[in-house]
Design an enzyme around this catalytic site. Sequence first.
Site, PDB file in Angstrom:
ATOM      1  N   PHE A 357       1.525 -23.007 -14.422  1.00 54.09           N
ATOM      2  CA  PHE A 357       1.480 -23.505 -13.052  1.00 54.09           C
ATOM      3  C   PHE A 357       2.172 -24.841 -12.866  1.00 54.09           C
ATOM      4  O   PHE A 357       2.118 -25.415 -11.803  1.00 54.09           O
ATOM      5  CB  PHE A 357       0.031 -23.615 -12.595  1.00 54.09           C
ATOM      6  CG  PHE A 357      -0.637 -22.285 -12.533  1.00 54.09           C
ATOM      7  CD1 PHE A 357      -0.384 -21.439 -11.466  1.00 54.09           C
ATOM      8  CD2 PHE A 357      -1.460 -21.856 -13.545  1.00 54.09           C
ATOM      9  CE1 PHE A 357      -0.978 -20.196 -11.402  1.00 54.09           C
ATOM     10  CE2 PHE A 357      -2.047 -20.613 -13.488  1.00 54.09           C
ATOM     11  CZ  PHE A 357      -1.803 -19.778 -12.420  1.00 54.09           C
ATOM     12  N   ASP A 471      -7.473 -15.322 -18.290  1.00 56.93           N
ATOM     13  CA  ASP A 471      -6.488 -15.729 -19.290  1.00 56.93           C
ATOM     14  C   ASP A 471      -7.118 -16.604 -20.363  1.00 56.93           C
ATOM     15  O   ASP A 471      -6.648 -17.698 -20.660  1.00 56.93           O
ATOM     16  CB  ASP A 471      -5.311 -16.444 -18.622  1.00 56.93           C
ATOM     17  CG  ASP A 471      -4.086 -16.466 -19.533  1.00 56.93           C
ATOM     18  OD1 ASP A 471      -4.082 -15.738 -20.556  1.00 56.93           O
ATOM     19  OD2 ASP A 471      -3.145 -17.219 -19.248  1.00 56.93           O
TER      20      ASP A 471
END
Length: 670
Positions: A357, A471
């Site tokens: 991200f 994740d």
Amino acid sequence: MSSFFTISLSFLLLFFFINLRSTESAAPTYLYNYCSNATRFAPNSTYQSNLNKLLSSLSSAAAAANNTNGFANATAGQNPPDRAYGLFLCRADVSASTCSDCVAAGTQDILQRCPNQRVSVIWYDECMLRYSNQSIYSVMDTVPSLMMYNTGNISDPTRFAQILGDTMDDIVARASGDESGKKAATAEANFTSLQKLYTLAQCTPDLTASDCNTCLQSVKSNLPSGKQGGRDFSPSCSVRFELYPFYNASAVAAPPPPPSQIPPPPPAPVTRPKGKSNKTTVIIIAVAVPVGVAVVLLFLACCFRRRKAAKTYEVAQGDESGVGDITDVESLQYDLATIQAATDNFSHQNKLGEGGFGEVFQGQLLNGQEIAVKRLSEGSGQGVGEFKNEVVLLAKLQHRNLVRLLGFCLEGEEKILVYEFVPNKSLDYFLFDPDKRRQLDWSRRYKIISGIARGMLYLHEDSRLRIIHRDLKPSNILLDSEMNPKISDFGMARIFGVDQTRAKTNKIVGTFGYLSPEYAMRGQISVKSDVYSFGVLILEIITGKKNSCSFQSDGGENLTGYAWKHWRAGTPLEVLDPSIGDSCSMDEVIRCLHIGLLGVQEDPADRPTMASIVLMLSSHSVKLPQPRRPAFFLQKSMERQLKELKSGESTGGSMPWSINEMSVTEVSPR
Ligand SMILES: *[C@@H]1O[C@H](CO)[C@@H](O)[C@H](O)[C@H]1NC(C)=O
Ligand SMILES: *[C@@H]1O[C@H](CO)[C@@H](O)[C@H](O)[C@H]1NC(C)=O
Ligand SMILES: *[C@@H]1O[C@H](CO)[C@@H](O)[C@H](O)[C@H]1NC(C)=O
Ligand SMILES: *[C@@H]1O[C@H](CO)[C@@H](O)[C@H](O)[C@H]1NC(C)=O
Ligand SMILES: *[C@@H]1O[C@H](CO)[C@@H](O)[C@H](O)[C@H]1NC(C)=O
Ligand SMILES: *[C@@H]1O[C@H](CO)[C@@H](O)[C@H](O)[C@H]1NC(C)=O
Ligand SMILES: *[C@@H]1O[C@H](CO)[C@@H](O)[C@H](O)[C@H]1NC(C)=O
Ligand SMILES: *[C@@H]1O[C@H](CO)[C@@H](O)[C@H](O)[C@H]1NC(C)=O
């Protein structure tokens, strides 16, 4: 098997609790805070500097050797309008060091949560801390009051209410009349042959007996009925009951006996709570001044309508008339200049790494606090309001095994998340390095496994949001200075505005090697997908081998296959990372391997829940079901299907394994 898990769950609370008590010392368990917007002060004002002095004296008073009662008050500043008054109270049974840790954390935390309010109070399981611009010493305060309850129902409510009422009357009287310097009392009572009721009442010791009694009567009347547990706090006193021991009875019940007396009996053996629904979820209702009540009810009614199915709700919006927001948006917002100053304008030297991200930087705020700053890459597709809401929700998630989100910055193109800084890098940095992995002896690895399990349990069941991480992998497990694990990168789906309600998703995000088969192939997401990743993680921690790389050329066999083969062949210890050496408990290793294999079962229904896993890890007497062949033979067909899925995908979203560290978590209202 289902009865196994039922029993497991009922044992869970107990062991989870004991575990928290005995193995962890640092972070206190945050409950709630209240600070009214009506009492704001200006930045850089005299009050602010007095407040800083006040908090530091409270913190040192808690750490001082003469802090035997878990209580102290302090004042700072001379002139009334700017003078700050504060005090703290620790739960009657906590040790001086736990008390001091809790107060120290509270003095930091309260400024984050209530950055510019004159009157604030913050509650933890272990302590309460408050301050005001008026003297609060010896002043009884019953508002705001905070009620929380255990969602588990009680089997015989009438009888229970009777016993609870009697026990409460007893402890309220004893706490009010307590002259030992603590103004606290506990009592235990038999409910059924297997269930025992535990109760605690406590006032700040500066109150008179009659004020203490009045305060306790007031909070007692707010306790829920028909529930297995409940508590109510006000700034001056608190009461709590549970069907499990939530306090250290020997520390409260026994005032130091005069030398000639017979020593007190050893603590009673813990009774195992029984029943199907020992849910630890608590529900918070904060009620302040009476005029606020109507507003609260109206607001709660809205909440219920908005989320019909949701069992729990939150007091999400603040209100001048009384209901305090848990976390004000403003209190979480940092300006860009602050972040730039903290990170030396995102300098290369401060860069910690790069995730899916965006880049992550280390920084230090002016007050000395170390932070990690995640500079999000664009394209989150999330409106400003929604982004803020999600940050507020995630900032409320607090657990010693989760990396804490401190706030955010939103200016121009910049979207930044600010986290607590965790000093020791991530688990993969140690685990997959031939030299560094030697630092991870078995007891550390075991502690890491248990810590991750508890953090995941919190995400899945104990926080007020249900979060599927999606994740979980070694690079998302950060290690603090004592090598305690902290899970990072949870809740990113919220931040990025991914649809949070669907159980099926066509946008698969995760890291190859940790994806469960049903998620990778059919996009089915559930808490059991996280259990699969956790199973892989355990196997990696035991073997020191990476699931995704080490086995690719090895005849199609992967780590799960390798572990399974040895398990079947009766040679489980051969998979153990040789750098661990002999200094380990073979039983623990085998048990962890067993749990790891249960986690990677192909059928999600065969995988235990995180609650069962925490139980399995903490109690060696719990019998584990035999694992079946895990999902490893699927590897080849899985890869093929993944390719098909990718080419057929219409949304054009990139697939996970092409972006190495992409990670998204999913949150759904409970
Ligand atoms: C404390 O602050 C409140 C709100 O800012 C103010 O109304 C009140 O007068 C103050 N009390 C004292 C004693 O200064
Ligand atoms: C607060 O004080 C600091 C230095 O003491 C100064 O740099 C800052 O501009 C002041 N802020 C305000 C809002 O006055
Ligand atoms: C503890 O000691 C400090 C000085 O060391 C003193 O100022 C304070 O009043 C003492 N507190 C109690 C509760 O005795
Ligand atoms: C505690 O509060 C009382 C009453 O306001 C005050 O006299 C005393 O000095 C305070 N103690 C400290 C250490 O400030
Ligand atoms: C407790 O009882 C209430 C009302 O009877 C019910 O709605 C709720 O689902 C029950 N909770 C549990 C955990 O069984
Ligand atoms: C609770 O029951 C146990 C035995 O079942 C008994 O020894 C104990 O005294 C009882 N406690 C109370 C408070 O009645
Ligand atoms: C409970 O309190 C006693 C007495 O203070 C102490 O010795 C013991 O270590 C405590 N137990 C736990 C689990 O903290
Ligand atoms: C607090 O006051 C500010 C204005 O000073 C306002 O923007 C904000 O919405 C208020 N917060 C709450 C929770 O009422």
